[in-house]
Design a protein around this motif. Structure first.
Motif, PDB file in Angstrom:
ATOM      1  N   TYR A  59     -14.188  30.838 -11.899  1.00  0.00           N
ATOM      2  CA  TYR A  59     -15.091  31.673 -12.695  1.00  0.00           C
ATOM      3  C   TYR A  59     -15.622  30.871 -13.881  1.00  0.00           C
ATOM      4  O   TYR A  59     -16.826  30.896 -14.185  1.00  0.00           O
ATOM      5  CB  TYR A  59     -14.361  32.916 -13.187  1.00  0.00           C
ATOM      6  N   ALA A  60     -14.729  30.164 -14.576  1.00  0.00           N
ATOM      7  CA  ALA A  60     -15.144  29.388 -15.741  1.00  0.00           C
ATOM      8  C   ALA A  60     -16.165  28.327 -15.357  1.00  0.00           C
ATOM      9  O   ALA A  60     -17.123  28.064 -16.100  1.00  0.00           O
ATOM     10  CB  ALA A  60     -13.923  28.736 -16.393  1.00  0.00           C
ATOM     11  N   LYS A  61     -15.990  27.734 -14.204  1.00  0.00           N
ATOM     12  CA  LYS A  61     -16.947  26.727 -13.736  1.00  0.00           C
ATOM     13  C   LYS A  61     -18.291  27.363 -13.410  1.00  0.00           C
ATOM     14  O   LYS A  61     -19.344  26.809 -13.755  1.00  0.00           O
ATOM     15  CB  LYS A  61     -16.380  26.006 -12.508  1.00  0.00           C
ATOM     16  N   ARG A  62     -18.264  28.546 -12.764  1.00  0.00           N
ATOM     17  CA  ARG A  62     -19.520  29.228 -12.433  1.00  0.00           C
ATOM     18  C   ARG A  62     -20.315  29.576 -13.680  1.00  0.00           C
ATOM     19  O   ARG A  62     -21.537  29.543 -13.677  1.00  0.00           O
ATOM     20  CB  ARG A  62     -19.232  30.523 -11.660  1.00  0.00           C
ATOM     21  N   HIS A  63     -19.596  29.945 -14.750  1.00  0.00           N
ATOM     22  CA  HIS A  63     -20.269  30.423 -15.956  1.00  0.00           C
ATOM     23  C   HIS A  63     -20.309  29.360 -17.053  1.00  0.00           C
ATOM     24  O   HIS A  63     -20.559  29.698 -18.213  1.00  0.00           O
ATOM     25  CB  HIS A  63     -19.584  31.690 -16.449  1.00  0.00           C
TER      26      HIS A  63
ATOM     27  N   GLN B  36     -14.350  37.500   3.428  1.00  0.00           N
ATOM     28  CA  GLN B  36     -13.715  36.214   3.119  1.00  0.00           C
ATOM     29  C   GLN B  36     -12.248  36.202   3.545  1.00  0.00           C
ATOM     30  O   GLN B  36     -11.705  35.151   3.887  1.00  0.00           O
ATOM     31  CB  GLN B  36     -13.817  35.933   1.627  1.00  0.00           C
ATOM     32  N   ALA B  37     -11.599  37.369   3.558  1.00  0.00           N
ATOM     33  CA  ALA B  37     -10.179  37.444   3.919  1.00  0.00           C
ATOM     34  C   ALA B  37      -9.945  37.192   5.401  1.00  0.00           C
ATOM     35  O   ALA B  37      -8.798  37.027   5.825  1.00  0.00           O
ATOM     36  CB  ALA B  37      -9.608  38.798   3.515  1.00  0.00           C
ATOM     37  N   ARG B  38     -11.014  37.153   6.211  1.00  0.00           N
ATOM     38  CA  ARG B  38     -10.833  36.835   7.623  1.00  0.00           C
ATOM     39  C   ARG B  38     -10.307  35.416   7.803  1.00  0.00           C
ATOM     40  O   ARG B  38      -9.726  35.090   8.840  1.00  0.00           O
ATOM     41  CB  ARG B  38     -12.163  36.995   8.369  1.00  0.00           C
ATOM     42  N   SER B  39     -10.478  34.574   6.785  1.00  0.00           N
ATOM     43  CA  SER B  39     -10.004  33.190   6.872  1.00  0.00           C
ATOM     44  C   SER B  39      -8.484  33.112   6.958  1.00  0.00           C
ATOM     45  O   SER B  39      -7.939  32.061   7.318  1.00  0.00           O
ATOM     46  CB  SER B  39     -10.490  32.390   5.662  1.00  0.00           C
ATOM     47  N   LEU B  40      -7.795  34.206   6.641  1.00  0.00           N
ATOM     48  CA  LEU B  40      -6.325  34.209   6.737  1.00  0.00           C
ATOM     49  C   LEU B  40      -5.855  34.178   8.179  1.00  0.00           C
ATOM     50  O   LEU B  40      -4.698  33.848   8.446  1.00  0.00           O
ATOM     51  CB  LEU B  40      -5.756  35.437   6.022  1.00  0.00           C
TER      52      LEU B  40
ATOM     53  N   ASP C 213     -14.392  45.187 -14.595  1.00  0.00           N
ATOM     54  CA  ASP C 213     -13.130  45.051 -13.873  1.00  0.00           C
ATOM     55  C   ASP C 213     -13.447  44.727 -12.426  1.00  0.00           C
ATOM     56  O   ASP C 213     -14.292  45.391 -11.809  1.00  0.00           O
ATOM     57  CB  ASP C 213     -12.309  46.339 -13.928  1.00  0.00           C
ATOM     58  N   THR C 214     -12.776  43.741 -11.880  1.00  0.00           N
ATOM     59  CA  THR C 214     -12.940  43.412 -10.471  1.00  0.00           C
ATOM     60  C   THR C 214     -11.568  43.383  -9.808  1.00  0.00           C
ATOM     61  O   THR C 214     -10.602  42.897 -10.397  1.00  0.00           O
ATOM     62  CB  THR C 214     -13.639  42.056 -10.285  1.00  0.00           C
ATOM     63  N   TRP C 215     -11.490  43.899  -8.582  1.00  0.00           N
ATOM     64  CA  TRP C 215     -10.214  44.075  -7.902  1.00  0.00           C
ATOM     65  C   TRP C 215     -10.313  43.684  -6.429  1.00  0.00           C
ATOM     66  O   TRP C 215     -11.369  43.761  -5.827  1.00  0.00           O
ATOM     67  CB  TRP C 215      -9.788  45.538  -7.919  1.00  0.00           C
TER      68      TRP C 215
ATOM     69  N   THR D 203     -18.282  40.415  -8.523  1.00  0.00           N
ATOM     70  CA  THR D 203     -17.754  41.604  -7.864  1.00  0.00           C
ATOM     71  C   THR D 203     -16.298  41.371  -7.507  1.00  0.00           C
ATOM     72  O   THR D 203     -15.761  40.269  -7.689  1.00  0.00           O
ATOM     73  CB  THR D 203     -18.550  41.897  -6.583  1.00  0.00           C
ATOM     74  N   GLY D 204     -15.673  42.394  -6.965  1.00  0.00           N
ATOM     75  CA  GLY D 204     -14.309  42.210  -6.500  1.00  0.00           C
ATOM     76  C   GLY D 204     -14.214  41.130  -5.444  1.00  0.00           C
ATOM     77  O   GLY D 204     -13.244  40.369  -5.393  1.00  0.00           O
ATOM     78  N   ALA D 205     -15.238  41.044  -4.582  1.00  0.00           N
ATOM     79  CA  ALA D 205     -15.246  40.030  -3.532  1.00  0.00           C
ATOM     80  C   ALA D 205     -15.396  38.630  -4.105  1.00  0.00           C
ATOM     81  O   ALA D 205     -14.920  37.661  -3.513  1.00  0.00           O
ATOM     82  CB  ALA D 205     -16.372  40.311  -2.546  1.00  0.00           C
ATOM     83  N   MET D 206     -16.021  38.501  -5.257  1.00  0.00           N
ATOM     84  CA  MET D 206     -16.276  37.196  -5.849  1.00  0.00           C
ATOM     85  C   MET D 206     -15.198  36.794  -6.852  1.00  0.00           C
ATOM     86  O   MET D 206     -14.758  35.640  -6.885  1.00  0.00           O
ATOM     87  CB  MET D 206     -17.639  37.209  -6.554  1.00  0.00           C
ATOM     88  N   ALA D 207     -14.735  37.739  -7.690  1.00  0.00           N
ATOM     89  CA  ALA D 207     -13.883  37.398  -8.829  1.00  0.00           C
ATOM     90  C   ALA D 207     -12.419  37.752  -8.637  1.00  0.00           C
ATOM     91  O   ALA D 207     -11.599  37.406  -9.493  1.00  0.00           O
ATOM     92  CB  ALA D 207     -14.413  38.081 -10.090  1.00  0.00           C
ATOM     93  N   ALA D 208     -12.041  38.454  -7.572  1.00  0.00           N
ATOM     94  CA  ALA D 208     -10.640  38.828  -7.359  1.00  0.00           C
ATOM     95  C   ALA D 208     -10.150  38.436  -5.966  1.00  0.00           C
ATOM     96  O   ALA D 208      -9.036  37.942  -5.812  1.00  0.00           O
ATOM     97  CB  ALA D 208     -10.459  40.333  -7.577  1.00  0.00           C
ATOM     98  N   LEU D 209     -10.981  38.666  -4.953  1.00  0.00           N
ATOM     99  CA  LEU D 209     -10.568  38.400  -3.578  1.00  0.00           C
ATOM    100  C   LEU D 209     -10.118  36.959  -3.346  1.00  0.00           C
ATOM    101  O   LEU D 209      -9.143  36.734  -2.606  1.00  0.00           O
ATOM    102  CB  LEU D 209     -11.703  38.779  -2.622  1.00  0.00           C
ATOM    103  N   PRO D 210     -10.780  35.942  -3.932  1.00  0.00           N
ATOM    104  CA  PRO D 210     -10.309  34.572  -3.675  1.00  0.00           C
ATOM    105  C   PRO D 210      -8.850  34.333  -4.056  1.00  0.00           C
ATOM    106  O   PRO D 210      -8.143  33.606  -3.358  1.00  0.00           O
ATOM    107  CB  PRO D 210     -11.260  33.718  -4.529  1.00  0.00           C
ATOM    108  N   ALA D 211      -8.395  34.936  -5.144  1.00  0.00           N
ATOM    109  CA  ALA D 211      -6.982  34.778  -5.537  1.00  0.00           C
ATOM    110  C   ALA D 211      -6.073  35.425  -4.502  1.00  0.00           C
ATOM    111  O   ALA D 211      -5.003  34.896  -4.176  1.00  0.00           O
ATOM    112  CB  ALA D 211      -6.745  35.387  -6.912  1.00  0.00           C
ATOM    113  N   PHE D 212      -6.486  36.589  -3.973  1.00  0.00           N
ATOM    114  CA  PHE D 212      -5.711  37.259  -2.927  1.00  0.00           C
ATOM    115  C   PHE D 212      -5.603  36.365  -1.700  1.00  0.00           C
ATOM    116  O   PHE D 212      -4.514  36.185  -1.135  1.00  0.00           O
ATOM    117  CB  PHE D 212      -6.384  38.584  -2.565  1.00  0.00           C
ATOM    118  N   VAL D 213      -6.715  35.793  -1.281  1.00  0.00           N
ATOM    119  CA  VAL D 213      -6.728  34.955  -0.077  1.00  0.00           C
ATOM    120  C   VAL D 213      -5.845  33.726  -0.272  1.00  0.00           C
ATOM    121  O   VAL D 213      -5.033  33.381   0.604  1.00  0.00           O
ATOM    122  CB  VAL D 213      -8.172  34.550   0.276  1.00  0.00           C
TER     123      VAL D 213
END
Length: 848
Positions: free
Chosen positions: A327-331, A669-673, A689-691, A718-728
């Motif tokens: 996120y810090a790199k994007r912004h 993105q979670a299909r990569s699992l 808030d993103t989840w 969004t949640g898909a951009m700012a939270a989902l990557p950590a989950f994956v």
């Protein structure tokens, strides 16, 4: 008369000598009696307020409390004095003999005092007119360290001597030696032989060699001088002296001493760091311990075992950090920070409290490694040594940020007060020159500028991750911040934030549980169809958003979720979410469908784990065992019994719906699992808030990303951009050695082919029919009609791919305050208007 003696006759001298001898004897006796009386009075004087020696029998010095992972890995330690008590029988003989040789070789022979040594020390002290030498035995050192102060005064020495005699009468020699070896200080914050051995050699005192034992004892003479981490050469010289003393006292033979002197000093690698693997878990363990044992927790000596898996905890922290770094790199939040043409407005006024402010960079000091930042009326400094997150390349301050760059900062501690000088006698103040500073300090000269206030960079958002084992409900990973610092905020446990669309799982779940909704149910997607509440979808037009529940959930359609809530009843969903594990207070209005009411990541992980476990809720557990200082296990509060919230078939159907979010919806993105994953993204208004909350057959995991002050994350976040990557990233590591497993299909589930447009039974031979799952008895029974030839309906699954299906906020729009008692503002970036009235005709929720 010539030849006559002047003295008394010889016969008279005998009685005279006897008389004087008798007088001298009486005088000496009187002096002895007087001396004895004086000594008795002195002893009585010093005994009057002596501390009791009885407490030494049950003496409990402060010890270390250790918090362990499930496999025994140390997560952290808590202590006032870093000490681990070991019994005398567990201390090897070489350690005890080394201590005796260096400190008190006659310890087991004397009665607590070394009289010859005391006389020698007294002579030295009298010559110097102050206490310079002590000649203390080990018994006296125990008295000094445990019962008295270490002050070098005659008064304290007299008390020490009296107490030493008393201790020798009440304790055994082994008990006294045990107190000594566990009490003494070894430098670097370590007390007692066990902690010293762990620190210097990385092993228990039970395993030290003769050379290591001598080195430990050598340190006691002066830890700041003889510590091998301070001066190895001096420490080795002192060690050899101790070994020589052991040989001289016959505690070790010549060969043993020679071999010990040849043994190289191998020090353990220092692992101390402010950053820890799981400071959030350490803090919770402390809280639980205080609740269970009260003030005794402060004394320490406890061992607390948790459910944390060290590998998963490390993976969770790394995943959160990687996500926030991206996120810090994007912004463009990483140095160098260049000033842009349109800098955001800086804070004006006087900053106060632990808030985030926008300050202006005014200068840099490369020698000190600091940035100067003005925050309103306050001048402050940022130390870049504590900002590695934003300065990974180690840029000097002058290269890190341009002057006039606006940066987010917070105060470290209270703002300093301005310094005021007293006015010289007869000198009048120039009010115009003094200005506000002079008026603020009329008793002196205008206030000098206060010392620069310490500031901390707050450029990027924070994150949290909670992972729960679905089968045991043990918390295997808990991350509440980027920094992993003691005393930091555990956002996973304490940050209540709006969950956005992740709450839709409970709306649809209750509908399936109540047999009101199925994955094939057609929901309203026209905002005008919902009275008193006007949520909007991304395309803001009727008929384009998917209406079938499965597709509406996959693409996070707002109006469909509100439509579903209006059918099943908001109060029913509140009770349902509570039964699954959401303990925060929820409001029963239509904004509930879009996650308007605040919850914690830990609650969301627990609730989704209940779904993953077939609809059975069990309270997640973090602490499994606490053992006290005496080896006695402390009873933990009983765990509430689990309860079934959904039937297995209902939970499976809901899980099936949530897998569509991954397979074809906002979390592709979670299909990569490469394994079945169910879950839901969530994004609140202005992306504050993103989840992503989801689960496999093994692990349920909730991830949140956002600013502590609820600042918008920015366009496209969004949640898909700012939270989902950590989950994956986390789930990939957590499942590295686990085979992929599909969600088991329980009894009571049926599959039928349906018409994707209407959700009804497919017609015979219908080419576009799809298979859908249902709880047995809820499948459609009516067959879909043949559409008219001129029907040109938009395909049911046509939808914008983004999860953030809402009207973009107006430029510069900030957070809106919530009136006390009012329903919270709409949150899902599927952009809903203010909460409307409750739908009528709600039914009471069934028991869970």
């Amino acid at each position: 008369m010539p030849g006559q003696s002047d003295g008394a006759p010889p016969q008279e001298r005998g009685p005279t000598i006897a008389t004087w001898a008798k007088r001298i004897g009486i005088a000496l006796a009187a002096l002895l009696v007087l001396a004895a009386a004086t000594i008795a009075l002195v002893i009585r004087h010093y005994e009057a307020d002596l501390p009791s020696t009885h407490e030494l029998k049950d003496y409990r010095p402060p010890q270390v409390t250790r918090i362990l992972a499930r496999d025994g890995t140390r997560l952290g330690e808590v202590f006032t004095e870093r000490r681990t008590v070991v019994r005398i029988g567990e201390i090897p003989s070489q350690v005890k003999l080394a201590a005796l040789a260096a400190e008190d070789a006659g310890f087991y022979e004397h009665a607590g005092l070394n009289y010859l040594g005391m006389l020698r020390a007294l002579a030295v002290n009298l010559r110097s007119t102050r206490a310079r030498q002590g000649a203390s035995t080990i018994t006296q050192q125990v008295v000094k360290n445990v019962l008295l102060t270490p002050d070098r005064t005659f008064n304290r020495k007299a008390r020490e001597i009296i107490l030493a005699r008393k201790i020798e009468q009440e304790l055994t020699k082994d008990e006294i030696l045990e107190l000594y070896l566990n009490k003494i200080y070894f430098g670097h914050g370590r007390y007692g032989v066990e902690e010293a051995s762990r620190y210097y050699f990385g092993k228990s005192v039970r395993d030290v060699t003769l050379a290591e034992a001598a080195l430990l004892v050598a340190i006691v003479k002066g830890p700041s001088v003889y510590s091998p981490r301070v001066n190895l050469e001096r420490a080795v010289a002192r060690r050899d002296f101790v070994l020589d003393q052991m040989q001289r006292k016959a505690f070790a033979d010549e060969i043993q001493v020679a071999q010990a002197k040849q043994e190289p000093v191998v020090l353990a690698i220092e692992t101390e760091s402010l950053a820890e693997l799981a400071p959030e878990v350490v803090a919770e363990a402390q809280r639980v311990l205080r609740e269970l044992v009260g003030p005794a927790a402060q004394q320490g000596g406890y061992t607390i075992t948790t459910t944390i898996d060290p590998a998963m905890q490390a993976a969770a922290r790394a995943s959160v950090r990687k996500n926030l770094d991206a996120y810090a790199k994007r912004h463009k939040l990483l140095g160098p920070l260049a000033r842009s043409k349109k800098e955001p407005p800086a804070f004006e006024g006087t900053p106060a409290g632990h808030k985030v402010f926008r300050g202006v960079v005014t200068g840099a000091d490369d020698a000190r490694g600091t940035l100067s930042v003005r925050v309103g009326t306050l001048e402050g400094t940022v130390t870049l040594r504590g900002a590695q997150r934003y300065n990974p390349n180690g840029l000097p301050p002058s290269k890190f940020a341009d002057v006039d760059k606006v940066v987010r900062v917070s105060l470290i501690g209270p703002a300093p007060e301005p310094v005021v000088e007293a006015a010289a006698a007869g000198q009048e103040e120039d009010e115009d020159a003094a200005g506000e500073a002079g008026r603020a300090a009329p008793a002196g000269k205008p206030g000098k500028p206060a010392a620069p206030a310490p500031l901390r960079l707050e450029l990027g958002p924070e994150g949290a991750l909670v992972a729960i084992d679905v089968r045991t409900r043990e918390i295997v990973a808990l991350v509440g911040s980027y920094e992993a610092m003691r005393g930091g905020l555990d956002r996973a446990t304490f940050a209540r934030r709006q969950p956005g669309s992740t709450f839709k799982a409970f709306v649809y779940g209750y509908g399936i549980h109540a047999r009101t909704l199925t994955p094939a149910t057609i929901l309203d997607t026209d905002p005008l169809a919902i009275a008193g509440y006007k949520p909007q979808n991304y395309d803001e037009s009727e008929g384009k958003s998917p209406a079938r529940l499965r597709e509406a959930a996959a693409h996070s359609v707002n109006v469909a979720a509100v439509s579903a809530l209006s059918r099943v009843g908001a109060s029913n969903v509140v009770a349902f979410a509570g039964a699954l594990g959401v303990q925060s207070k929820l409001g029963a209005d239509l904004s509930l469908a879009l996650g308007a009411y605040e919850v914690t990541p830990r609650e969301m992980a627990a609730a989704y784990a209940s779904i993953a476990a077939g609809g059975v809720h069990e309270q997640p557990v973090l602490i499994t065992k606490i053992v006290g200082p005496g080896g006695v296990e402390i009873p933990l509060p009983p765990r509430p019994p689990g309860h079934r919230v959904m039937e297995e078939a209902e939970a499976y159907v809901l899980t099936s719906v949530l897998t569509s979010v991954v397979q074809s919806g906002t979390a592709r993105q979670a299909r990569s699992l490469g394994r079945p994953i169910a879950g839901k993204t969530g994004t609140t208004n202005q992306s504050k808030d993103t989840w992503f909350v989801g689960y496999s057959t093994d692990i349920a995991c909730a991830v949140w990303t956002g600013y502590d002050d609820a600042a918008p994350l920015g366009s496209g976040e969004t949640g898909a951009m700012a939270a989902l990557p950590a989950f994956v990233d986390f789930m990939k590591q957590a499942h590295a050695k686990r085979p992929a497993a599909d969600f088991p299909v329980p009894s009571g589930v049926v599959r039928v082919k349906i018409d994707p447009l209407t959700g009804l039974l497919a017609r015979e031979g219908q080419e576009d029919a799809i298979e859908e799952v249902f709880v047995a008895g809820t499948e459609p029974t009516e067959e879909a009609q043949v559409p008219e030839a001129d029907a040109g309906a938009e395909p049911a699954d046509g939808v914008a791919p983004a999860e953030q299906q809402g009207t973009p906020p107006a430029p510069g729009e900030g957070p809106r305050p919530v009136e006390p008692g009012a329903a919270p503002a709409p949150v899902e970036s599927e952009h809903a208007p203010e909460p409307g009235p409750l739908p009528t005709g709600e039914t009471a929720p069934p028991p869970f």
